[in-house]
Design an enzyme around this catalytic site. Structure first.
Site, short mmCIF file in Angstrom:
data_model
loop_
_atom_site.label_atom_id
_atom_site.label_comp_id
_atom_site.label_asym_id
_atom_site.label_seq_id
_atom_site.Cartn_x
_atom_site.Cartn_y
_atom_site.Cartn_z
N GLU A 32 15.31 27.45 36.33
CA GLU A 32 15.22 26.78 35.52
C GLU A 32 15.04 26.56 34.52
OE1 GLU A 32 11.91 24.86 37.68
OE2 GLU A 32 12.56 22.63 38.15
N GLY A 53 11.96 22.19 47.72
CA GLY A 53 11.17 21.91 48.14
C GLY A 53 9.82 22.81 48.10
N GLU A 113 1.64 21.04 29.55
CA GLU A 113 0.64 21.81 29.96
C GLU A 113 0.36 23.16 30.29
OE1 GLU A 113 0.05 18.36 31.01
OE2 GLU A 113 -0.67 17.37 29.76
C1 LIG Z 1 11.95 14.07 37.28
C2 LIG Z 1 11.32 14.60 38.39
C3 LIG Z 1 12.41 15.50 38.87
C4 LIG Z 1 11.39 16.56 40.21
N1 LIG Z 1 12.09 17.20 40.42
C5 LIG Z 1 11.37 18.20 41.48
C6 LIG Z 1 12.32 18.98 42.62
O1 LIG Z 1 13.71 18.73 43.08
N2 LIG Z 1 11.66 19.78 43.38
C7 LIG Z 1 10.01 20.27 43.49
O2 LIG Z 1 9.66 20.73 44.61
N3 LIG Z 1 9.58 19.35 42.58
C8 LIG Z 1 10.13 18.59 41.81
N4 LIG Z 1 9.02 17.70 40.77
C9 LIG Z 1 8.13 18.04 40.92
C10 LIG Z 1 7.27 18.86 39.78
O3 LIG Z 1 7.32 19.79 39.78
C11 LIG Z 1 5.43 18.28 40.03
O4 LIG Z 1 5.16 16.38 39.65
C12 LIG Z 1 4.92 18.92 38.36
O5 LIG Z 1 5.06 20.39 39.17
C13 LIG Z 1 3.65 18.97 38.77
O6 LIG Z 1 2.84 18.55 39.71
P1 LIG Z 1 1.87 17.31 40.40
O7 LIG Z 1 3.20 15.91 39.82
O8 LIG Z 1 1.60 17.39 41.64
O9 LIG Z 1 1.10 17.46 39.06
P2 LIG Z 1 -0.54 18.17 39.37
O10 LIG Z 1 -0.14 19.98 39.48
O11 LIG Z 1 -1.09 17.53 40.43
O12 LIG Z 1 -0.76 17.92 37.17
C14 LIG Z 1 -2.05 16.58 37.05
C15 LIG Z 1 -2.04 16.72 35.96
O13 LIG Z 1 -2.55 18.06 35.21
C16 LIG Z 1 -2.18 19.18 34.88
N5 LIG Z 1 -2.52 20.02 34.81
C17 LIG Z 1 -2.66 20.92 36.53
N6 LIG Z 1 -2.80 22.58 36.30
C18 LIG Z 1 -3.33 22.45 35.01
C19 LIG Z 1 -4.01 23.22 34.53
N7 LIG Z 1 -4.00 24.77 35.01
N8 LIG Z 1 -4.08 23.50 32.67
C20 LIG Z 1 -4.00 22.50 31.83
N9 LIG Z 1 -3.26 21.57 32.93
C21 LIG Z 1 -3.12 21.08 34.32
C22 LIG Z 1 -0.54 19.04 34.73
O14 LIG Z 1 0.23 19.24 33.79
C23 LIG Z 1 -0.55 17.05 34.98
O15 LIG Z 1 -1.07 16.47 33.77
C24 LIG Z 1 9.86 16.84 40.24
C25 LIG Z 1 9.29 15.66 39.49
C26 LIG Z 1 9.85 14.95 38.49
C27 LIG Z 1 9.11 13.90 38.04
#
Ligand SMILES: Cc1cc2nc3c(=O)[nH]c(=O)nc-3n(C[C@H](O)[C@H](O)[C@H](O)COP(=O)(O)OP(=O)(O)OC[C@H]3O[C@@H](n4cnc5c(N)ncnc54)[C@H](O)[C@@H]3O)c2cc1C
Length: 396
Positions: free
Chosen positions: A247, A130, A380
Site C-alpha cells: 500500500e 476490511g 504519527e
Molecule cells: C480516506 C480514507 C480511506 C480509508 N480507507 C480504508 C480502507 O479501505 N480500509 C480500511 O481498513 N481502513 C481505511 N481507512 C482507515 C484508516 O486506515 C484509519 O483511519 C487509520 O489507520 C487511523 O485509524 P483510526 O481512524 O482508528 O485512528 P486512531 O488509530 O484512533 O488514531 C487517532 C489519533 O491517534 C494517533 N495515534 C494512534 N496511535 C498512535 C501511536 N502509537 N503513536 C502516536 N500517535 C498515535 C493517530 O495518529 C491519530 O492522530 C481509511 C481512512 C481514510 C481517511
C-alpha cells in the site's frame, strides 16, 4: 542511481504515452464529480480499467501465469508516472491490484489465485480492505471482529469502518480474530469474503467533500468457506503486513507528479489573482512559499527515485515508502491551504457557484486532502515507523 531509462524502457514509455493520448483527454480530477450517480462513475471506471487491461497495461509486474506482464519494477513505475502525467481516470481496483493481488501471489493457494487474480486485473472483481474497526485503526491488530469455525465454514460477526469502495466491491480482504486466547497479533486470520454473502450490510459514510467514498460494513453471522482463508489459520498478521507494505510501495511514484501538477496550478493561480493593484504572484511572501513548494516537490521526486532504485536492487517497499507517503500528504495539504489563501474570499465558494474559481475545484481538493494524512497510516504512525525502522530509535 542512474536516471537514464534504457532503450526498452523508453520504447515502453513512448508507446504507453501514445496509447493514453489516444484514449483520454482532460483532467480526471476535475471531471470525476460530473457523473449523475456514483454507480455511473464506478461503471465508467471499471470500463476504463478493462480497456487498459485489454491493451496489456494492467498488472505489468505480476507473473505472466496469473495474467500479468512479467515486466520490471521500472516499467511498473513508468506506468504509474505516465498515468499521473496524463491525468487519466483512477483505477477502481486499487485494493485488488496493490493489496489483495500481491497477498494472494505471496500467500494464496493455487485455487485462490485462479479464482481471483485474472479477475482483479480485468476489474471484474473489485476488492475492498476490511481492516479498520471503530476501536482499531492505527492498532489494526486490536480488531475485534470474530470468525468462529463451524464445519466447513467460519462464521463472522463484527464491524469494519472506513472501508473504501465497499459499496461497489465484489470481495473483501478481511482480518478477523480466530483465537482470542492468543496475543493480539497472533490470533488473526486473513479471509476473502464475498460481499454478496448473506449477513453483509454496507452503509456509506459521507465525507466533508459531500462524497461517500468509504463505508461501514456489518457482519452478522456471515458464513465464509474455510477454503477462503489466505495463509495460515491465525497467521493473518503476516499476510496483512504484505498488503500494507505494498500500500505504501510502488504507487508512490505518481504522488510526486500529483504534487508537481498542484504546484504548477498554484503558480498559475497566483499569476491570475489580483492583489493590491498587481497579482498575488508579485507578493514576496507568496513567491517565497511557492519557491519552497518547488524545492519540496523536487525533494519528493528524488526521495521517490531513491526508493525505487533500492527496490529494483532487491529491497522491498517498506519503511522508505513511509517517508514518501508522510512527506507527500503533509506537503499536499499545505499547498492546498496556500491555494485557498491565494483565492481569498473566493475560497468560500463551492462547485456550481457562478464566481467560484476553477469551479470550486481547489476547495474540493483541500477537503479531500485531510484524509491523506490518515489513510494508509496516519502521519504519527509513519513517523514511528521511520523512527524505529530507519533511524533505529527505541520502540515507543
Ligand atoms: C480516506 C480514507 C480511506 C480509508 N480507507 C480504508 C480502507 O479501505 N480500509 C480500511 O481498513 N481502513 C481505511 N481507512 C482507515 C484508516 O486506515 C484509519 O483511519 C487509520 O489507520 C487511523 O485509524 P483510526 O481512524 O482508528 O485512528 P486512531 O488509530 O484512533 O488514531 C487517532 C489519533 O491517534 C494517533 N495515534 C494512534 N496511535 C498512535 C501511536 N502509537 N503513536 C502516536 N500517535 C498515535 C493517530 O495518529 C491519530 O492522530 C481509511 C481512512 C481514510 C481517511
Amino acid at each position: 542511481m542512474d536516471f537514464e531509462l534504457s532503450a526498452g524502457e523508453r520504447r515502453f514509455r513512448d508507446e504507453f504515452r501514445a496509447w493514453l493520448a489516444e484514449h483520454w483527454a482532460g483532467d480526471w480530477a476535475k471531471v470525476r464529480r460530473r457523473f449523475p450517480t456514483p454507480e455511473a462513475q464506478i461503471a465508467f471506471l471499471r470500463d476504463w480499467q478493462r480497456q487498459l487491461f485489454d491493451a496489456g497495461y494492467i498488472g505489468l509486474h505480476w507473473p505472466r501465469e496469473y495474467g500479468g506482464g512479467d515486466a520490471s519494477i521500472m516499467e511498473q513505475a513508468i506506468f504509474y508516472e505516465e498515468m499521473a502525467r496524463a491525468r487519466v481516470p483512477e483505477l477502481p481496483n486499487v485494493i485488488g491490484l496493490d493489496m489483495a493481488g500481491p497477498a494472494l501471489i505471496t500467500h494464496g493457494t493455487e485455487a485462490q489465485k485462479r479464482a481471483h487474480l485474472a479477475k482483479i486485473l480485468s476489474a471484474e472483481q473489485i476488492f475492498c480492505q476490511g481492516f479498520s474497526e471503530p476501536n482499531a485503526g492505527s492498532d489494526v491488530a486490536a480488531g475485534q471482529t470474530r470468525a468462529e469455525a463451524d464445519g466447513d465454514v467460519f462464521v463472522v460477526n463484527g464491524q469494519k469502518v472506513w472501508t473504501t469502495y465497499a459499496h461497489f466491491a465484489d470481495w473483501c480482504i478481511l482480518l478477523a480474530r480466530t483465537d482470542p486466547s492468543l496475543p493480539k497479533h497472533k490470533g488473526l486470520t486473513f479471509f476473502l469474503v464475498d460481499m454478496r454473502s448473506p449477513g453483509v450490510t454496507v452503509r456509506p459514510l459521507r465525507q466533508a467533500t459531500g462524497e461517500a467514498e468509504f463505508n461501514e460494513i456489518f457482519f452478522d453471522n456471515v458464513r465464509v468457506p474455510k477454503a477462503n482463508v489466505v495463509g495460515r489459520l491465525n497467521g493473518g498478521w503476516e499476510v496483512a503486513i504484505t498488503t500494507l507494505m505494498f500500500e505504501r510501495g510502488p504507487r508512490t511514484i505518481s504522488r510526486q507528479l500529483m504534487l508537481r501538477h498542484g504546484i504548477d496550478a498554484a503558480v498559475e493561480l497566483a499569476k491570475a489573482t489580483a492583489r493590491d493593484g498587481s497579482t498575488a504572484a508579485t507578493d514576496p511572501v507568496i513567491r517565497q512559499r511557492l519557491a519552497q513548494f518547488y524545492i519540496d516537490g523536487e525533494a519528493l521526486r528524488f526521495t521517490t527515485l531513491r526508493t525505487l532504485s533500492r527496490t529494483i536492487r532487491g529491497g522491498v517497499p517498506g519503511a522508505q515508502g513511509s517517508a514518501a507517503k508522510l512527506f507527500f500528504s503533509e506537503t499536499w495539504q499545505r499547498l492546498l491551504e496556500l491555494m485557498l489563501e491565494i483565492e481569498g474570499p473566493y475560497a468560500m465558494l463551492w462547485e456550481g457557484s457562478e464566481r467560484a474559481i476553477d469551479d470550486g475545484y481547489w476547495q474540493f481538493r483541500f477537503l479531500r486532502s485531510r484524509g491523506d494524512t490518515i489513510a494508509a497510516g496516519t502521519s504519527e504512525i509513519n513517523r514511528n515507523i521511520l523512527a524505529e525502522r530507519v533511524l533505529g530509535l527505541p520502540k515507543d
